[in-house]
Scaffold this motif. Structure first.
Motif, PDB file in Angstrom:
ATOM      1  N   UNK A  97       2.421   4.491   1.395  1.00 27.86           N
ATOM      2  CA  UNK A  97       3.338   3.529   0.795  1.00 27.86           C
ATOM      3  C   UNK A  97       3.177   2.173   1.480  1.00 27.86           C
ATOM      4  N   UNK A  98       3.039   2.165   2.776  1.00 31.55           N
ATOM      5  CA  UNK A  98       2.851   0.906   3.513  1.00 31.55           C
ATOM      6  C   UNK A  98       1.593   0.179   3.022  1.00 31.55           C
ATOM      7  N   UNK A  99       0.498   0.922   2.841  1.00 31.22           N
ATOM      8  CA  UNK A  99      -0.744   0.313   2.353  1.00 31.22           C
ATOM      9  C   UNK A  99      -0.567  -0.252   0.946  1.00 31.22           C
ATOM     10  N   UNK A 100       0.157   0.469   0.082  1.00 33.29           N
ATOM     11  CA  UNK A 100       0.394  -0.028  -1.274  1.00 33.29           C
ATOM     12  C   UNK A 100       1.212  -1.314  -1.269  1.00 33.29           C
ATOM     13  N   UNK A 101       2.258  -1.347  -0.465  1.00 33.91           N
ATOM     14  CA  UNK A 101       3.141  -2.510  -0.414  1.00 33.91           C
ATOM     15  C   UNK A 101       2.431  -3.729   0.164  1.00 33.91           C
ATOM     16  N   UNK A 102       1.670  -3.515   1.247  1.00 37.16           N
ATOM     17  CA  UNK A 102       1.030  -4.654   1.925  1.00 37.16           C
ATOM     18  C   UNK A 102      -0.414  -4.862   1.511  1.00 37.16           C
ATOM     19  N   UNK A 103      -0.910  -4.057   0.580  1.00 37.33           N
ATOM     20  CA  UNK A 103      -2.257  -4.256   0.050  1.00 37.33           C
ATOM     21  C   UNK A 103      -3.361  -4.062   1.074  1.00 37.33           C
ATOM     22  N   UNK A 104      -3.166  -3.174   1.976  1.00 37.05           N
ATOM     23  CA  UNK A 104      -4.184  -2.946   3.017  1.00 37.05           C
ATOM     24  C   UNK A 104      -5.084  -1.808   2.644  1.00 37.05           C
TER      25      UNK A 104
END
Length: 104
Positions: A97-104
């Motif tokens: 979820x963190x990667x999806x939100x911050x586009x990483x």
């Protein structure tokens, strides 16, 4: 009435370890896994690179923990040094979820 001096820090910019530039960055925050720990130093891997983070105490941090570190970037002749100001343990963070939100 005289204005009261207010100390203001530079913001800690979210950075991948591989993107830290000691000429541009004064304070950064990085998110990654602790892959090693020694006296006064932890090694954090964020997927782009690895970095040594220096701090007074890491008693609550263990190898394999997910951490967010707010660090001061100190330029050296060869590279830079990261000095921890705050280290947060985030083992329950949903990394996908963190990667999806911050586009990483």
């Amino acid at each position: 009435m005289a204005e009261q001096f207010q100390y203001k820090r530079h913001p800690a910019m979210q950075r991948k370890i591989g993107d830290i530039d000691p000429e541009r960055d004064m304070r950064v925050r990085i998110l990654g896994h602790v892959i090693d720990k020694a006296e006064g130093v932890i090694i954090v891997d964020d997927g782009s690179s690895k970095a040594e983070i220096i701090a007074e105490e890491f008693d609550a941090i263990d190898v394999d923990d997910v951490v967010r570190a707010f660090c001061r970037v100190l330029p050296l002749e060869q590279g830079y040094e990261l000095r921890a100001e705050i280290i947060q343990k985030l083992n329950n963070l949903d990394m996908e979820l963190h990667r999806k939100v911050y586009g990483e």
